[in-house]
Design a protein around this motif. Structure first.
Motif, PDB file in Angstrom:
ATOM      1  N   THR A  66      17.855 -21.761 -80.882  1.00  0.00           N
ATOM      2  CA  THR A  66      16.955 -22.704 -81.887  1.00  0.00           C
ATOM      3  C   THR A  66      15.726 -22.008 -82.188  1.00  0.00           C
ATOM      4  N   VAL A  67      15.002 -22.383 -83.553  1.00  0.00           N
ATOM      5  CA  VAL A  67      13.540 -21.998 -83.666  1.00  0.00           C
ATOM      6  C   VAL A  67      12.849 -23.110 -84.300  1.00  0.00           C
ATOM      7  N   THR A  68      11.687 -23.242 -84.011  1.00  0.00           N
ATOM      8  CA  THR A  68      10.599 -24.081 -84.260  1.00  0.00           C
ATOM      9  C   THR A  68       9.446 -23.544 -84.292  1.00  0.00           C
ATOM     10  N   ASP A  69       8.374 -24.290 -85.480  1.00  0.00           N
ATOM     11  CA  ASP A  69       6.950 -23.929 -85.549  1.00  0.00           C
ATOM     12  C   ASP A  69       6.056 -24.321 -84.374  1.00  0.00           C
ATOM     13  N   ILE A  70       5.084 -23.396 -84.264  1.00  0.00           N
ATOM     14  CA  ILE A  70       4.156 -23.987 -83.604  1.00  0.00           C
ATOM     15  C   ILE A  70       2.642 -23.940 -84.105  1.00  0.00           C
ATOM     16  N   HIS A  71       1.522 -24.758 -83.852  1.00  0.00           N
ATOM     17  CA  HIS A  71       0.550 -24.459 -84.853  1.00  0.00           C
ATOM     18  C   HIS A  71      -0.953 -24.383 -83.882  1.00  0.00           C
ATOM     19  N   GLU A  72      -0.899 -24.674 -82.673  1.00  0.00           N
ATOM     20  CA  GLU A  72      -2.004 -24.410 -81.868  1.00  0.00           C
ATOM     21  C   GLU A  72      -1.526 -23.898 -80.648  1.00  0.00           C
ATOM     22  N   THR A  73      -2.637 -23.098 -79.971  1.00  0.00           N
ATOM     23  CA  THR A  73      -2.065 -22.252 -78.646  1.00  0.00           C
ATOM     24  C   THR A  73      -1.683 -23.073 -77.589  1.00  0.00           C
TER      25      THR A  73
END
Length: 270
Positions: free
Chosen positions: A88-95
């Motif tokens: 699976t793949v998902t976005d991250i936005h902050e450290t």
């Protein structure tokens, strides 16, 4: 192709696919989509990574859908992976999100607008996960070398680059297929984000538009020029999708599209 846990058919010679809904809207929807895509990709022997955003951070309006809750959505992604034996793949936005998301998914994705954020790239790299970096709409394929360097120099060689078009005026994107070849020169797998490249952002309504009728066109061209993978957001009924419905592919059209794309792949490999 870099090594990704649970990735089946990796030695088939076919392009790989990142596909699923834009956002995790609920468990039933995610499992329904995953079951359908698994059936298709197993029959066609296409390596597949299930895509779903656990949170949507880049929204036009304050009242836009952002998610069902981080932990709840991440646990759904984990269930999809376990039940269907698929990465699976998902976005991250902050450290701070990197280590958290890495506990649940196999691939961490850096959104296009954040591809120059050094701290975010380093935090993602340090998880040891495969990192998929989307090329900024404001960057050339050549300049993505620096994103690759930041990750590799942080001790992680597992990088994928994804093109999603370039800003054209205020409310449109265009795809320059030279960027596929420019990014392949960085010695990493290169993906074409077919559906996001057909967005029409910054609409006066505050809801992003799109040109889904051109999905087949962009996908065919990407395979023809040698893209290693395709990124396609799909939904049983895009009209009611809570995010990016204007440019998603109806789920019942996915198999027919992939069959056409495999013929192109086989032709260029001959």
């Amino acid at each position: 192709m870099i090594s990704i846990p649970k990735l089946k058919h990796a030695d088939s010679g076919n392009f790989f696919l990142m596909a699923g809904p834009c956002a995790i809207e609920g468990e039933e929807m995610a499992l329904q989509i995953a079951e359908k895509i698994k059936d298709i990709t197993d029959r066609l022997q296409i390596p597949w990574i299930f895509k779903g955003s656990y949170r949507k951070a880049n929204r036009s309006r304050l009242d836009s859908f952002t998610g069902i809750g981080d932990e709840k959505a991440l646990r759904i992604l984990q269930k999809v992976s376990q039940q269907f034996e698929v990465p699976t793949v998902t976005d991250i936005h902050e450290t701070s999100e990197a280590a958290m998301a890495a506990e649940y998914v196999d691939v961490l994705q850096i959104p296009a607008f954040l591809c120059r954020q050094t701290d975010l790239l380093v935090a993602a790299a340090q998880t040891g996960k495969v990192i998929n970096v989307k090329k900024g709409q404001f960057l050339s394929g050549e300049s993505m070398k620096f994103a690759v360097d930041k990750i590799v120099e942080s001790g992680n060689p597992n990088v994928i680059l994804t093109d999603r078009g370039n800003t054209f005026g205020y409310s449109d994107l265009v795809v320059d297929f030279r960027n596929i070849m420019a990014m392949k020169a960085h010695q990493v797998p290169v993906v074409m984000d077919v559906t996001h490249s057909l967005q029409q952002p910054n609409q006066t309504s505050g809801v992003t538009g799109g040109k889904p009728a051109l999905i087949e066109t962009i996908a065919k061209a990407a395979v023809a020029v040698g893209a290693d993978g395709l990124f396609i957001e799909t939904h049983p009924n895009p009209r009611v999708a809570k995010s990016d419905g204007a440019n998603m592919l109806p789920l019942d059209q996915l198999e027919g599209l992939l069959q056409k794309l495999l013929k192109i792949r086989q032709a260029i490999a001959a």
